[in-house]
Design a protein around this motif. Structure first.
Motif, PDB file in Angstrom:
ATOM      1  N   THR A   1       0.838  -1.204   0.000  1.00  0.00           N
ATOM      2  CA  THR A   1       0.000   0.000   0.000  1.00  0.00           C
ATOM      3  C   THR A   1       0.872   1.252   0.000  1.00  0.00           C
ATOM      4  N   LEU A   2       1.890   1.263   0.851  1.00  0.00           N
ATOM      5  CA  LEU A   2       2.765   2.430   0.952  1.00  0.00           C
ATOM      6  C   LEU A   2       3.613   2.613  -0.297  1.00  0.00           C
ATOM      7  N   ILE A   3       4.053   1.513  -0.896  1.00  0.00           N
ATOM      8  CA  ILE A   3       4.823   1.595  -2.142  1.00  0.00           C
ATOM      9  C   ILE A   3       3.980   2.223  -3.240  1.00  0.00           C
ATOM     10  N   GLU A   4       2.719   1.824  -3.330  1.00  0.00           N
ATOM     11  CA  GLU A   4       1.823   2.401  -4.335  1.00  0.00           C
ATOM     12  C   GLU A   4       1.619   3.889  -4.097  1.00  0.00           C
ATOM     13  N   GLU A   5       1.549   4.291  -2.830  1.00  0.00           N
ATOM     14  CA  GLU A   5       1.249   5.683  -2.489  1.00  0.00           C
ATOM     15  C   GLU A   5       2.479   6.581  -2.518  1.00  0.00           C
ATOM     16  N   LYS A   6       3.629   6.052  -2.055  1.00  0.00           N
ATOM     17  CA  LYS A   6       4.786   6.897  -1.820  1.00  0.00           C
ATOM     18  C   LYS A   6       6.057   6.457  -2.536  1.00  0.00           C
ATOM     19  N   GLY A   7       6.007   5.312  -3.197  1.00  0.00           N
ATOM     20  CA  GLY A   7       7.208   4.795  -3.828  1.00  0.00           C
ATOM     21  C   GLY A   7       8.002   3.925  -2.863  1.00  0.00           C
ATOM     22  N   PRO A   8       8.979   3.179  -3.371  1.00  0.00           N
ATOM     23  CA  PRO A   8       9.703   2.226  -2.532  1.00  0.00           C
ATOM     24  C   PRO A   8      10.621   2.855  -1.498  1.00  0.00           C
ATOM     25  N   THR A   9      11.008   4.106  -1.684  1.00  0.00           N
ATOM     26  CA  THR A   9      11.877   4.767  -0.707  1.00  0.00           C
ATOM     27  C   THR A   9      11.157   5.866   0.052  1.00  0.00           C
ATOM     28  N   GLY A  10       9.847   5.962  -0.123  1.00  0.00           N
ATOM     29  CA  GLY A  10       9.095   7.062   0.472  1.00  0.00           C
ATOM     30  C   GLY A  10       8.382   6.734   1.763  1.00  0.00           C
ATOM     31  N   PHE A  11       8.676   5.569   2.334  1.00  0.00           N
ATOM     32  CA  PHE A  11       8.022   5.208   3.591  1.00  0.00           C
ATOM     33  C   PHE A  11       9.044   4.593   4.547  1.00  0.00           C
ATOM     34  N   THR A  12       8.693   4.562   5.815  1.00  0.00           N
ATOM     35  CA  THR A  12       9.564   3.993   6.837  1.00  0.00           C
ATOM     36  C   THR A  12       8.965   2.691   7.364  1.00  0.00           C
TER      37      THR A  12
ATOM     38  N   ARG B   1      -0.404  -3.234 -14.434  1.00  0.00           N
ATOM     39  CA  ARG B   1      -1.617  -2.484 -14.127  1.00  0.00           C
ATOM     40  C   ARG B   1      -2.367  -3.074 -12.935  1.00  0.00           C
ATOM     41  N   ARG B   2      -2.404  -4.382 -12.880  1.00  0.00           N
ATOM     42  CA  ARG B   2      -3.192  -5.051 -11.849  1.00  0.00           C
ATOM     43  C   ARG B   2      -2.472  -5.112 -10.509  1.00  0.00           C
ATOM     44  N   PHE B   3      -1.145  -5.148 -10.535  1.00  0.00           N
ATOM     45  CA  PHE B   3      -0.364  -5.279  -9.304  1.00  0.00           C
ATOM     46  C   PHE B   3       0.734  -4.207  -9.255  1.00  0.00           C
ATOM     47  N   PRO B   4       0.349  -2.932  -9.179  1.00  0.00           N
ATOM     48  CA  PRO B   4       1.359  -1.864  -9.248  1.00  0.00           C
ATOM     49  C   PRO B   4       2.364  -1.893  -8.104  1.00  0.00           C
ATOM     50  N   GLY B   5       1.913  -2.224  -6.894  1.00  0.00           N
ATOM     51  CA  GLY B   5       2.838  -2.273  -5.768  1.00  0.00           C
ATOM     52  C   GLY B   5       3.898  -3.337  -5.957  1.00  0.00           C
ATOM     53  N   HIS B   6       3.481  -4.513  -6.390  1.00  0.00           N
ATOM     54  CA  HIS B   6       4.430  -5.579  -6.659  1.00  0.00           C
ATOM     55  C   HIS B   6       5.380  -5.187  -7.793  1.00  0.00           C
TER      56      HIS B   6
ATOM     57  N   ILE C   1       6.392  -2.244  -8.782  1.00  0.00           N
ATOM     58  CA  ILE C   1       7.380  -1.258  -8.336  1.00  0.00           C
ATOM     59  C   ILE C   1       8.439  -1.928  -7.461  1.00  0.00           C
ATOM     60  N   ALA C   2       8.005  -2.813  -6.562  1.00  0.00           N
ATOM     61  CA  ALA C   2       8.965  -3.517  -5.705  1.00  0.00           C
ATOM     62  C   ALA C   2       9.922  -4.355  -6.535  1.00  0.00           C
ATOM     63  N   MET C   3       9.426  -4.949  -7.599  1.00  0.00           N
ATOM     64  CA  MET C   3      10.239  -5.818  -8.450  1.00  0.00           C
ATOM     65  C   MET C   3      11.213  -5.045  -9.324  1.00  0.00           C
ATOM     66  N   PHE C   4      10.731  -3.962  -9.947  1.00  0.00           N
ATOM     67  CA  PHE C   4      11.498  -3.325 -11.017  1.00  0.00           C
ATOM     68  C   PHE C   4      11.975  -1.904 -10.736  1.00  0.00           C
ATOM     69  N   GLU C   5      11.472  -1.270  -9.683  1.00  0.00           N
ATOM     70  CA  GLU C   5      11.804   0.134  -9.460  1.00  0.00           C
ATOM     71  C   GLU C   5      12.359   0.412  -8.066  1.00  0.00           C
ATOM     72  N   SER C   6      12.532  -0.612  -7.261  1.00  0.00           N
ATOM     73  CA  SER C   6      12.963  -0.397  -5.883  1.00  0.00           C
ATOM     74  C   SER C   6      14.476  -0.422  -5.705  1.00  0.00           C
ATOM     75  N   GLY C   7      15.183  -0.962  -6.713  1.00  0.00           N
ATOM     76  CA  GLY C   7      16.620  -1.105  -6.578  1.00  0.00           C
ATOM     77  C   GLY C   7      17.048  -2.361  -5.849  1.00  0.00           C
ATOM     78  N   VAL C   8      16.096  -3.179  -5.413  1.00  0.00           N
ATOM     79  CA  VAL C   8      16.422  -4.433  -4.738  1.00  0.00           C
ATOM     80  C   VAL C   8      16.843  -5.466  -5.775  1.00  0.00           C
ATOM     81  N   SER C   9      18.002  -6.066  -5.583  1.00  0.00           N
ATOM     82  CA  SER C   9      18.529  -7.046  -6.530  1.00  0.00           C
ATOM     83  C   SER C   9      17.740  -8.348  -6.457  1.00  0.00           C
ATOM     84  N   ILE C  10      17.538  -8.978  -7.614  1.00  0.00           N
ATOM     85  CA  ILE C  10      16.875 -10.279  -7.605  1.00  0.00           C
ATOM     86  C   ILE C  10      17.763 -11.335  -6.950  1.00  0.00           C
ATOM     87  N   ASN C  11      19.017 -11.008  -6.747  1.00  0.00           N
ATOM     88  CA  ASN C  11      19.940 -11.937  -6.094  1.00  0.00           C
ATOM     89  C   ASN C  11      20.053 -11.693  -4.589  1.00  0.00           C
ATOM     90  N   LYS C  12      19.158 -10.899  -4.052  1.00  0.00           N
ATOM     91  CA  LYS C  12      19.201 -10.633  -2.609  1.00  0.00           C
ATOM     92  C   LYS C  12      18.987 -11.906  -1.811  1.00  0.00           C
TER      93      LYS C  12
END
Length: 207
Positions: free
Chosen positions: A23-34, A102-107, A109-120
């Motif tokens: 919810t917060l990722i959709e509203e504020k982006g992946p770095t916009g919440f604590t 379109r259907r899963f915007p939060g997911h 963004i977390a997958m492709f726009e958060s900067g988190v490596s798929i190798n984490k």
């Protein structure tokens, strides 16, 4: 799309925190919440978060992992739906990318726009590669009748379609600020795939 009611449910705090983060990722982006905001959204104390996640990046990585699970399922379904036509399956996987964003915007963004490596984590890498593997499979199927001397690497073809799909989503599919699609995103993607495949000689020029 209806919004899910998100919050803490007894015995499922970990998932409640993931849904709060989405919810917060959709509203504020992946770095916009604590983490404190995620805890508040889930209805628990900030200390409770650390019983399940090491930090915000760890929480976002779990949201991404779950997104890749959904994404892989959608891609596999799209591929199967297009069978027995290799071309239809290939095109369907591109459209599935757009539908997922379109259907899963939060997911997404977390997958492709958060900067988190798929190798984490090993689990995240495994499911991400499962999703990417569907496009590779579709490309291999499409190219199997091309003479070896004229056959481009299947991984290159799938990477090109992946990049095209991602570009359409980022520029026009998710309403990026200041941009307006001159055509429906679905049409842009379909025509782009068509031009690309004609250039490779995989479909006739008049198709």
């Amino acid at each position: 799309m209806p919004t899910k009611k998100r919050g803490y449910h007894h015995g499922n705090l970990r998932q409640a925190l993931v849904e709060a983060a989405l919810t917060l990722i959709e509203e504020k982006g992946p770095t916009g919440f604590t983490l404190s905001e995620a805890a508040k959204q889930a209805g628990v104390t900030p200390a409770a978060v650390y019983r399940h996640f090491d930090g915000r990046e760890d929480l976002i990585a779990e949201a991404a992992r779950q997104g890749y699970e959904i994404f892989a399922d959608l891609m596999e379904h799209a591929y199967a739906k297009g069978q027995p036509s290799a071309l239809a399956s290939f095109e369907a996987t591109g459209r599935a990318y757009l539908a997922f964003s379109r259907r899963f915007p939060g997911h997404y963004i977390a997958m492709f726009e958060s900067g988190v490596s798929i190798n984490k984590s090993a689990d995240l890498a495994h499911v991400a590669n499962r999703a990417l593997g569907v496009l590779d499979m579709a490309a291999n199927e499409l190219l199997k009748d091309v003479p070896p001397e004229k056959r481009p690497p299947a991984r290159m073809v799938s990477a090109h379609i992946w990049a095209m799909s991602h570009g359409v989503v980022e520029l026009f599919g998710r309403g990026s600020p200041g941009t307006k699609s001159p055509f429906p995103p679905e049409d842009l993607l379909e025509s782009g795939i068509g031009v690309y495949l004609r250039g490779l000689g995989l479909i006739k020029a008049d198709s």
